[in-house]
Scaffold this active site. Structure first.
Site, PDB file in Angstrom:
ATOM      1  N   HIS A 101       0.768  -1.306   0.032  1.00 47.38           N
ATOM      2  CA  HIS A 101      -0.110  -0.014   0.293  1.00 47.38           C
ATOM      3  C   HIS A 101       0.927   1.357  -0.084  1.00 47.38           C
ATOM      4  O   HIS A 101       1.673   1.340   1.003  1.00 47.38           O
ATOM      5  CB  HIS A 101      -0.856  -0.004   1.370  1.00 47.38           C
ATOM      6  CG  HIS A 101      -1.721   1.177   1.128  1.00 47.38           C
ATOM      7  ND1 HIS A 101      -3.020   1.200   0.596  1.00 47.38           N
ATOM      8  CD2 HIS A 101      -1.557   2.430   1.752  1.00 47.38           C
ATOM      9  CE1 HIS A 101      -3.513   2.339   0.723  1.00 47.38           C
ATOM     10  NE2 HIS A 101      -2.727   3.077   1.376  1.00 47.38           N
ATOM     11  N   CYS A 102       0.612   2.105  -1.055  1.00 47.29           N
ATOM     12  CA  CYS A 102       1.682   3.261  -1.015  1.00 47.29           C
ATOM     13  C   CYS A 102       0.691   4.464  -0.515  1.00 47.29           C
ATOM     14  O   CYS A 102      -0.236   4.987  -0.951  1.00 47.29           O
ATOM     15  CB  CYS A 102       1.855   3.461  -2.460  1.00 47.29           C
ATOM     16  SG  CYS A 102       2.875   4.993  -2.814  1.00 47.29           S
TER      17      CYS A 102
END
Length: 165
Positions: free
Chosen positions: A90-91
């Site tokens: 997850h960025c």
């Protein structure tokens, strides 16, 4: 001196590509197609035959968070609260998950970031080179614009900018 317009044009192109790829990555939903009801669309995009579809559907797993069947290889992201096929991470910078379906565009974004950072480094290094290559050349240029200039101050500032970039 002749490299400056070249770097400026490439820098502008790198900046545009950064915005474009970041926009595309953030707009793309890498969620598992079984949870979104878009399995047929996923199968069409990946040119799956009827046997390929059946094989994928026979290898599903149950996600206890989504309470839904998901394709094998999907993982639940607790930040987004959705299952992502081929989950990588997850960025937080993009506020989106990176998975199988948006990883190629994410790699292009990372390449654009590297090119942009390199061009920033080069554009900060050129004035430093000018100041050392022809004595006080940069100081003379700045003095003609601002009045007073110390070569030690200019070199210190340029070194700081190179390290910062």
């Amino acid at each position: 001196v002749t490299a400056s317009p070249f770097i400026a044009i490439f820098g502008f192109g790198a900046q545009l590509s950064l915005f474009y790829f970041a926009f595309v990555v953030t707009r793309h939903n890498p969620e598992d197609p079984l949870t979104t009801g878009k399995f047929e669309e996923y199968a069409r995009e990946n040119n799956l035959s009827m046997e390929g579809k059946q094989e994928l559907l026979s290898n599903t797993m149950w996600c206890k968070f989504c309470e839904h069947d998901v394709l094998k290889g999907s993982k639940h992201c607790r930040s987004c609260n959705k299952c992502v096929i081929g989950f990588d991470h997850h960025c937080n910078w993009l506020n989106n998950c990176v998975g199988k379906t948006n990883y190629p565009i994410f790699r292009k974004l990372m390449n654009a970031v590297l090119v942009h950072a390199f061009l920033q480094f080069v554009s900060a290094t050129i004035p430093l080179y000018w100041s050392y290559s022809d004595g006080s050349g940069l100081c003379d240029r700045l003095e003609s614009v601002y009045g007073n200039c110390s070569i030690a101050d200019v070199r210190g500032l340029l070194i700081f900018l190179v390290v910062l970039s």
